[in-house]
Design an enzyme around this catalytic site. Structure first.
Site, PDB file in Angstrom:
ATOM      1  CE  LYS A  86       5.148  -5.714  -4.255  1.00  0.00           C
ATOM      2  NZ  LYS A  86       5.973  -4.514  -4.075  1.00  0.00           N
ATOM      3  N   GLY A 186      -4.752   6.365   2.325  1.00  0.00           N
ATOM      4  CA  GLY A 186      -3.926   5.311   2.880  1.00  0.00           C
ATOM      5  C   GLY A 186      -2.768   5.914   3.651  1.00  0.00           C
ATOM      6  CB  VAL A 187      -2.305   7.643   6.665  1.00  0.00           C
ATOM      7  CG1 VAL A 187      -2.399   8.900   5.852  1.00  0.00           C
ATOM      8  CG2 VAL A 187      -3.658   7.329   7.299  1.00  0.00           C
ATOM      9  N   GLY A 188      -0.593   4.379   5.945  1.00  0.00           N
ATOM     10  CA  GLY A 188       0.247   3.372   6.580  1.00  0.00           C
ATOM     11  C   GLY A 188       1.661   3.912   6.701  1.00  0.00           C
ATOM     12  CB  VAL A 190       4.412   4.590   2.106  1.00  0.00           C
ATOM     13  CG1 VAL A 190       4.692   5.627   1.015  1.00  0.00           C
ATOM     14  CG2 VAL A 190       5.387   3.430   1.994  1.00  0.00           C
ATOM     15  N   GLY A 191       2.334   6.302   3.626  1.00  0.00           N
ATOM     16  CA  GLY A 191       1.407   7.422   3.596  1.00  0.00           C
ATOM     17  C   GLY A 191       1.630   8.423   4.712  1.00  0.00           C
TER      18      GLY A 191
END
Length: 359
Positions: A86, A186-188, A190-191
Site C-alpha cells: 500500500k 462515506g459515499v465516495g 465505492v460508497g
C-alpha cells in the site's frame, strides 16, 4: 537521523515483519509519500495509493503499515497470487494534487522494479493513475481505453454488497434486504455504488460523509436519507463504514445500535483483536474488511492474470461463500470473525512459503 527512522519503523506497534518500507520525497512537486510492502510471498505486492492530509508523518506511517498488512490477507483470502502493499501520499487531494506530483510518485513506484504495483484508493482517481502510468508499468486500474480494467470501485462495492447479503443470511436466515435499514458512512466512489445496490435491493439507506456534495448526490440519485448524528447512535440493521479506518474503537463500539457491521473501509478496527472481541461480546456480527472489500483487488488483478470482467465478478461473488465459511470457523473455534479470517489467510501464505522452501 537514520537510527531514529529505524526505531520508528521496526518497533512500531503496527510493524508486522514488513519486507520493505520506502519513504519518498520530491521537493519540486511537494511529494511526501510512504510505500509499505508487507509480503511478496504469494506474488508482487499490489495495493492502492491513498492521498490524505494526515496530521503528521507518524499517523501516515501507522496507516500504511496497517493497510499494506491488510492487503496481504485480502489477496490470500481471495485466492490471488499477490502479496500485500500500500502507499500513502501526505496531501489534500482536493487542493494539493498535480500531474507532476503523480508522475514523481510513479517514478518511485518504478524504482521498486515490480515488487510493488499501485492502483487507486481514497483521494486517487482514474485520471491520476494516467499520470502514474506515463512513467511506470507497475500500475493497475488504468482506463479501459488504455487496455486496463478501469475503475475498480464498482467491483469493490459489489463485493461488499455480496458480503452484506451473506451476513444477512447468517443473521436473519434470509439474504433479502428489503426494508432493512443501512447506514453507509462515506459515499465516495465505492460508497455511492454500494448505496445504489442497496437501494435496488429495497433497503432503507442512510448516508453520511464529510463532504456535503457527496451526500447530496446520494440523496438525489438514490433517494438516500442524510444522517447527521453520530454514526454509532444510528438505529439501523447494518452499519457500512466506507470511509477511513479505525471508526470502531473504545468509544464507538459500546454505542453501536446495529446488528451487522459490513463495509468497504480498510482497518475498521482501531485495535484488531481487542475491538473484534468487544463487537462479538455486543452480539454484533462483524464482517472482516479485508475479506468483503476484496472486489477491487480482484478486478485489477485481471490486468495481470488476463481474465475478463465476468470472471472478476464471479470471483467477487465468491466473497459470499468465503464469509459464511469464516463465520462458521469462528463459531466452531470460539474465536472472532476477524481472527478466523486472519487464520485462514495466514494458512495459505504459510503453506506457500513452505512450498517455496522445499522446491
Amino acid at each position: 537521523m537514520q537510527e531514529k527512522v529505524h526505531h520508528l519503523v521496526f518497533n512500531h506497534p503496527s510493524f508486522d515483519n514488513h519486507e520493505q518500507v520506502v519513504f519518498c520525497h520530491d521537493p519540486d512537486t511537494g511529494l511526501k509519500a510512504i510505500i509499505g510492502i508487507h509480503s511478496t510471498v504469494l506474488g508482487p505486492a499490489l495495493g492502492g495509493t491513498r492521498m490524505w492530509p494526515y496530521e503528521d508523518e507518524s499517523i501516515a506511517l501507522w496507516d500504511v503499515l496497517r493497510l499494506s498488512r491488510g492487503m496481504s490477507f485480502k489477496a490470500s483470502l481471495a485466492g490471488l497470487n499477490l502479496g500485500g502493499g500500500k502507499a500513502v501520499i501526505i496531501a489534500d487531494s482536493r487542493t494539493d494534487k498535480t500531474p507532476e506530483m503523480m508522475r514523481a510518485f510513479g517514478r518511485y513506484v518504478n524504482s521498486l522494479s515490480g515488487r510493488y504495483i499501485t492502483a487507486e484508493d481514497v483521494g486517487i482517481k482514474e485520471a491520476d493513475i494516467r499520470y502514474v502510468k506515463e512513467v511506470t508499468d507497475y500500475v493497475t486500474g488504468i482506463p479501459l481505453e488504455m487496455g486496463g480494467s478501469g475503475d475498480p470501485s464498482p467491483v469493490t462495492a459489489y463485493g461488499v454488497f455480496v458480503g452484506i447479503k451473506a451476513a444477512a443470511k447468517h443473521r436473519w436466515g434470509s439474504e433479502n434486504l428489503a426494508g432493512r435499514k443501512v447506514l453507509v458512512q462515506g459515499v465516495g466512489n465505492v460508497g455511492i455504488t454500494l448505496v445504489e445496490h442497496l437501494t435496488n435491493a429495497g433497503a432503507e439507506v442512510w448516508v453520511q460523509d464529510v463532504y456535503a456534495d457527496r451526500v447530496e448526490e446520494a440523496v438525489a440519485k438514490y433517494r438516500a436519507k442524510p444522517f447527521n448524528g453520530h454514526f454509532a447512535e444510528a438505529e439501523v440493521d447494518i452499519y457500512a463504514p466506507c470511509a477511513l479506518g479505525a471508526t470502531l474503537n473504545d468509544e464507538t463500539i459500546p454505542a453501536l445500535r446495529c446488528a451487522i457491521v459490513a463495509g468497504a473501509a480498510n482497518n475498521q478496527l482501531a485495535d484488531e483483536n481487542r475491538h473484534a472481541k468487544m463487537i462479538e461480546e455486543r452480539g454484533i456480527l462483524y464482517c472482516p474488511d479485508f475479506l468483503i472489500n476484496a472486489g477491487g483487488l480482484i478486478n485489477v488483478y485481471s490486468e495481470i492474470a488476463k481474465y475478463d470482467r465476468q470472471e472478476a465478478l464471479r470471483r467477487t461473488e465468491n466473497i459470499y461463500n468465503t464469509l459464511l465459511e469464516v463465520i462458521s470457523i469462528a463459531e466452531q473455534q470460539h474465536i472472532t470473525t476477524h481472527q478466523a479470517a486472519y487464520v485462514k489467510a495466514q494458512e495459505r501464505i504459510q503453506n506457500h512459503k513452505k512450498s517455496l522452501v522445499h522446491s
